[in-house]
Design an enzyme around this catalytic site. Structure first.
Site, short mmCIF file in Angstrom:
data_model
loop_
_atom_site.label_atom_id
_atom_site.label_comp_id
_atom_site.label_asym_id
_atom_site.label_seq_id
_atom_site.Cartn_x
_atom_site.Cartn_y
_atom_site.Cartn_z
NE ARG A 128 4.82 -8.02 8.69
CZ ARG A 128 3.51 -7.76 8.86
NH1 ARG A 128 2.70 -8.71 9.24
NH2 ARG A 128 3.04 -6.56 8.62
NE ARG A 139 -2.24 -0.72 12.07
CZ ARG A 139 -1.88 -1.74 11.31
NH1 ARG A 139 -2.79 -2.57 10.85
NH2 ARG A 139 -0.61 -1.94 11.00
CE LYS A 180 -0.96 -8.71 4.93
NZ LYS A 180 -0.46 -7.39 4.45
NE ARG A 201 -4.64 0.01 8.11
CZ ARG A 201 -3.80 -1.00 7.92
NH1 ARG A 201 -4.19 -2.09 7.29
NH2 ARG A 201 -2.56 -0.91 8.33
NE ARG A 215 3.04 -0.80 8.58
CZ ARG A 215 1.85 -0.20 8.38
NH1 ARG A 215 1.73 1.10 8.56
NH2 ARG A 215 0.82 -0.90 8.03
#
Ligand code: ADP
Ligand code: ZN
Length: 222
Positions: free
Chosen positions: A89, A161, A13, A128, A172
């Site tokens: 969300r 992160r 996203k 990431r 998650r």
């Protein structure tokens, strides 16, 4: 263009939003980025939310809805368009967003849903890396920075992160499946859902969406 970006963690996203921002010059509002900035600044809000974010749980609806309401209604808020990334969300957030936007007469136009497979998500999240300064998103193998360990655009340090570890990723995903997937249907019912293949390269998706938006514009002109 007022757009909501939907999809599991790691669907891409943020990366897509940055490309859309470059092409259409509309701001990208990411609740994840806003929360990480608050945590970095160690503000009162930052301290309150840290435990939720780092464990992969959702920040309570009241807190996040208030943040978005301020962003969208304050003086100088973007009016003509924006992309919301990471919000809504939950169904409660989606309903609250509609109520806020109804008051100012600016409903969401489309919800882009990036459908992605689980192996893709895990690979994207574990590889990431994010720029500490500007928030640009890279991937160790799929989208490395040309400059190695620093950001291509601002030379900021790249970091991983805290919530991009396997255990928190699993948490998650659970949260996504239980709390967030119902809003896909919510936007489908409003006939605003635009489904795209999140496994594709972001550049290809940008092209697809540009065609779609241009067609829409042409249709509105007739
Ligand atoms: P990703 O899309 O990779 O899961 P984000 O950067 O969007 O990550 O969000 C990171 C974390 O911030 C979430 O796991 C959650 O704790 C918190 N968060 C972000 N947006 C929301 C939201 N709309 N409601 C509740 N919590 C949120
Ligand atoms: Zn940067």
């Amino acid at each position: 263009m007022r757009i909501v970006l939907l999809g599991p963690p790691g669907a891409g996203k943020g990366t897509l939003a940055n490309l859309i921002k470059g092409k259409f010059a509309i701001p990208h509002i990411s609740t994840g980025d806003i929360l990480r900035e608050e945590m970095k600044a160690e503000s009162a809000l930052g301290k309150k939310i840290k435990g939720y974010v780092e464990s992969g749980a959702l920040v309570p609806d009241e807190i996040i809805i208030q943040i978005i309401e301020n962003r969208l209604t304050e003086k100088g808020a973007p009016r003509e368009g924006y992309m919301l990334d990471g919000f809504p969300r939950t169904t409660a957030q989606a309903t609250a967003l509609d109520a806020i936007l109804k008051k100012i007469g600016q409903p969401i136009e489309s919800a882009i849903y990036m459908e992605t497979t689980l192996p893709m998500i895990v690979s994207r999240l574990t590889g990431r890396r994010v720029c500490r300064e500007c928030g640009a998103v890279f991937h160790m193998t799929n989208r490395p920075s040309k400059k190695g360990n620093v950001c291509d655009s601002c030379d900021g340090e790249l970091y991983q992160r805290a919530d991009d570890n396997e255990e928190t990723i699993r948490k998650r995903m659970d949260v996504y499946l239980t709390s967030t997937t119902p809003i896909i249907e919510y936007y489908q019912k409003q006939e605003k859902l635009l489904k795209v293949d999140g496994n594709k390269e972001s550049e290809d998706l940008l092209q697809e969406l540009s065609d779609e938006f241009n067609e829409n514009k042409a249709a509105h002109r007739d």
